[in-house]
Design a protein around this motif. Sequence first.
Motif, mmCIF file in Angstrom:
data_model
loop_
_atom_site.group_PDB
_atom_site.id
_atom_site.type_symbol
_atom_site.label_atom_id
_atom_site.label_comp_id
_atom_site.label_asym_id
_atom_site.label_seq_id
_atom_site.Cartn_x
_atom_site.Cartn_y
_atom_site.Cartn_z
ATOM 1 N N ALA A 138 41.925 15.235 137.085
ATOM 2 C CA ALA A 138 42.917 14.368 136.467
ATOM 3 C C ALA A 138 43.509 15.093 135.274
ATOM 4 O O ALA A 138 42.837 15.887 134.610
ATOM 5 N N ALA A 139 44.777 14.823 134.994
ATOM 6 C CA ALA A 139 45.440 15.367 133.808
ATOM 7 C C ALA A 139 45.831 14.211 132.904
ATOM 8 O O ALA A 139 46.429 13.237 133.353
ATOM 9 N N VAL A 140 45.487 14.329 131.625
ATOM 10 C CA VAL A 140 45.780 13.282 130.649
ATOM 11 C C VAL A 140 46.372 13.927 129.404
ATOM 12 O O VAL A 140 45.802 14.877 128.864
ATOM 13 N N SER A 141 47.515 13.427 128.957
ATOM 14 C CA SER A 141 48.101 13.889 127.705
ATOM 15 C C SER A 141 47.605 12.994 126.574
ATOM 16 O O SER A 141 47.618 11.766 126.690
ATOM 17 N N LEU A 142 47.194 13.597 125.469
ATOM 18 C CA LEU A 142 46.730 12.825 124.320
ATOM 19 C C LEU A 142 47.857 12.474 123.356
ATOM 20 O O LEU A 142 47.621 11.839 122.326
ATOM 21 N N SER A 143 49.072 12.872 123.676
ATOM 22 C CA SER A 143 50.201 12.518 122.819
ATOM 23 C C SER A 143 50.523 11.035 122.979
ATOM 24 O O SER A 143 50.800 10.563 124.082
ATOM 25 N N PHE A 164 35.966 13.105 137.432
ATOM 26 C CA PHE A 164 37.053 14.055 137.624
ATOM 27 C C PHE A 164 36.916 15.207 136.635
ATOM 28 O O PHE A 164 36.631 14.979 135.447
ATOM 29 N N VAL A 165 37.140 16.436 137.090
ATOM 30 C CA VAL A 165 37.456 17.495 136.140
ATOM 31 C C VAL A 165 38.694 16.992 135.394
ATOM 32 O O VAL A 165 39.615 16.456 136.006
ATOM 33 N N THR A 166 38.708 17.142 134.078
ATOM 34 C CA THR A 166 39.780 16.540 133.291
ATOM 35 C C THR A 166 40.541 17.595 132.503
ATOM 36 O O THR A 166 39.947 18.350 131.719
ATOM 37 N N VAL A 167 41.858 17.643 132.724
ATOM 38 C CA VAL A 167 42.742 18.554 132.016
ATOM 39 C C VAL A 167 43.414 17.760 130.901
ATOM 40 O O VAL A 167 44.056 16.742 131.162
ATOM 41 N N ILE A 168 43.264 18.209 129.684
ATOM 42 C CA ILE A 168 43.835 17.503 128.539
ATOM 43 C C ILE A 168 45.022 18.295 127.998
ATOM 44 O O ILE A 168 44.877 19.413 127.510
ATOM 45 N N TYR A 169 46.190 17.681 128.120
ATOM 46 C CA TYR A 169 47.421 18.233 127.551
ATOM 47 C C TYR A 169 47.610 17.681 126.139
ATOM 48 O O TYR A 169 47.109 16.600 125.803
ATOM 49 N N ASN A 170 48.358 18.408 125.311
ATOM 50 C CA ASN A 170 48.711 17.961 123.956
ATOM 51 C C ASN A 170 47.481 17.434 123.197
ATOM 52 O O ASN A 170 47.485 16.309 122.696
ATOM 53 N N SER A 177 45.068 14.537 114.910
ATOM 54 C CA SER A 177 43.835 15.289 115.143
ATOM 55 C C SER A 177 42.666 14.437 115.618
ATOM 56 O O SER A 177 41.665 14.979 116.080
ATOM 57 N N SER A 178 42.765 13.121 115.514
ATOM 58 C CA SER A 178 41.617 12.269 115.852
ATOM 59 C C SER A 178 41.468 12.035 117.353
ATOM 60 O O SER A 178 40.372 11.733 117.834
ATOM 61 N N GLN A 179 42.567 12.176 118.110
ATOM 62 C CA GLN A 179 42.513 11.837 119.537
ATOM 63 C C GLN A 179 41.571 12.748 120.326
ATOM 64 O O GLN A 179 40.862 12.289 121.222
ATOM 65 N N ILE A 180 41.553 14.040 120.020
ATOM 66 C CA ILE A 180 40.682 14.946 120.761
ATOM 67 C C ILE A 180 39.216 14.653 120.434
ATOM 68 O O ILE A 180 38.327 14.812 121.290
ATOM 69 N N VAL A 181 38.954 14.183 119.233
ATOM 70 C CA VAL A 181 37.593 13.785 118.871
ATOM 71 C C VAL A 181 37.168 12.578 119.706
ATOM 72 O O VAL A 181 36.051 12.534 120.248
ATOM 73 N N ARG A 182 38.062 11.606 119.827
ATOM 74 C CA ARG A 182 37.751 10.426 120.627
ATOM 75 C C ARG A 182 37.622 10.794 122.097
ATOM 76 O O ARG A 182 36.763 10.247 122.810
ATOM 77 N N ALA A 183 38.451 11.705 122.577
ATOM 78 C CA ALA A 183 38.361 12.142 123.977
ATOM 79 C C ALA A 183 36.998 12.754 124.258
ATOM 80 O O ALA A 183 36.375 12.494 125.297
ATOM 81 N N GLN A 184 36.508 13.581 123.335
ATOM 82 C CA GLN A 184 35.174 14.164 123.506
ATOM 83 C C GLN A 184 34.111 13.073 123.547
ATOM 84 O O GLN A 184 33.195 13.109 124.377
ATOM 85 N N GLU A 185 34.216 12.097 122.671
ATOM 86 C CA GLU A 185 33.243 11.006 122.641
ATOM 87 C C GLU A 185 33.203 10.251 123.967
ATOM 88 O O GLU A 185 32.126 9.934 124.492
ATOM 89 N N ILE A 186 34.380 9.991 124.511
ATOM 90 C CA ILE A 186 34.456 9.268 125.793
ATOM 91 C C ILE A 186 33.830 10.096 126.903
ATOM 92 O O ILE A 186 33.055 9.591 127.730
ATOM 93 N N MET A 187 34.132 11.386 126.933
ATOM 94 C CA MET A 187 33.574 12.244 127.972
ATOM 95 C C MET A 187 32.056 12.338 127.868
ATOM 96 O O MET A 187 31.347 12.348 128.877
ATOM 97 N N LEU A 188 31.552 12.380 126.638
ATOM 98 C CA LEU A 188 30.107 12.485 126.443
ATOM 99 C C LEU A 188 29.356 11.215 126.859
ATOM 100 O O LEU A 188 28.143 11.260 127.055
ATOM 101 N N GLU A 189 30.086 10.127 127.014
ATOM 102 C CA GLU A 189 29.459 8.911 127.534
ATOM 103 C C GLU A 189 29.101 9.054 129.015
ATOM 104 O O GLU A 189 28.251 8.329 129.532
ATOM 105 N N HIS A 190 29.765 10.007 129.691
ATOM 106 C CA HIS A 190 29.596 10.148 131.142
ATOM 107 C C HIS A 190 29.167 11.546 131.569
ATOM 108 O O HIS A 190 28.736 11.730 132.709
ATOM 109 N N ARG A 191 29.288 12.540 130.702
ATOM 110 C CA ARG A 191 28.981 13.926 131.065
ATOM 111 C C ARG A 191 27.882 14.473 130.173
ATOM 112 O O ARG A 191 27.745 14.085 129.010
#
Length: 256
Positions: A138-143, A164-170, A177-191
């Motif tokens: 899956a591809a997800v933009s953080l913008s 899903f392998v996850t591709v993060i754009y933007n 700067s906070s969105q990538i931190v939250r994205a990591q937190e969400i991924m760590l709930e499942h990976r």
Amino acid sequence: MMTDKSRNGSLIVVGIGPGAADLITPRASLAIEQAEVVAGYRTYLELIAHLVRPEQNVLSSAMMQEIDRCRRALALAEEGKRVALICGGDPGIYAMAGLVYELARETGSTCRIEIIPGIAALNACAAVLGAPLMHDFAAVSLSDLMTPWPLIEKRLHAAAAADFVTVIYNPKSGRRSSQIVRAQEIMLEHRAPETPAGIVTGAGRPHESVRLTTLAKMLDEEIGMQSTVIIGNSATFAFQGKMVTPRGYAEKYGLR
């Protein structure tokens, strides 16, 4: 009503890939060379300067002027011009193709519109990382400029839960700067924390940077607006400095 001029005019939305001259397709190069007008974001125009002829009309604009850029390109095509609208990567992935069609519908444009694909950032980044996109991804933009953050979070949760392998754009910018931190937190709930994660900045350009790390440690690496982050699924592994997601051949054909 279609005029004689608009029958001859055309708007070709051209994907030039990640930026390297040898990754621009022959079809894209030909469309640029044959255009009467070449329009685009100034950084992308600099990447194709070697393809532009002195007699061509070049329309350069700044970032965040996408709507004006597309409107002007459509108007010139309606006047009978052959216009090449330049996009980085692939024009149909987080780029201008959709906007062109939206504006054409809004204005009742009758000019011919063609989309020429380019190598997308996820392709270019995956190639230098190894083979991380061999299975579903899956591809997800953080913008959150166009998409509300709660919806982006919902999509991150869905991609993470579905493995899903996850591709993060933007992933990050100077003001965001906070969105990538939250994205990591969400991924760590499942990976697992040791899940491979790749960070590629400036893929295909002279300043290209490639980092292979883990989900738990990925924020220790430099991440910017030109970066793309690829987070593996539960089966992704690191091998000889590369990131690999198995397709399933080993299990099916007894390769192990």
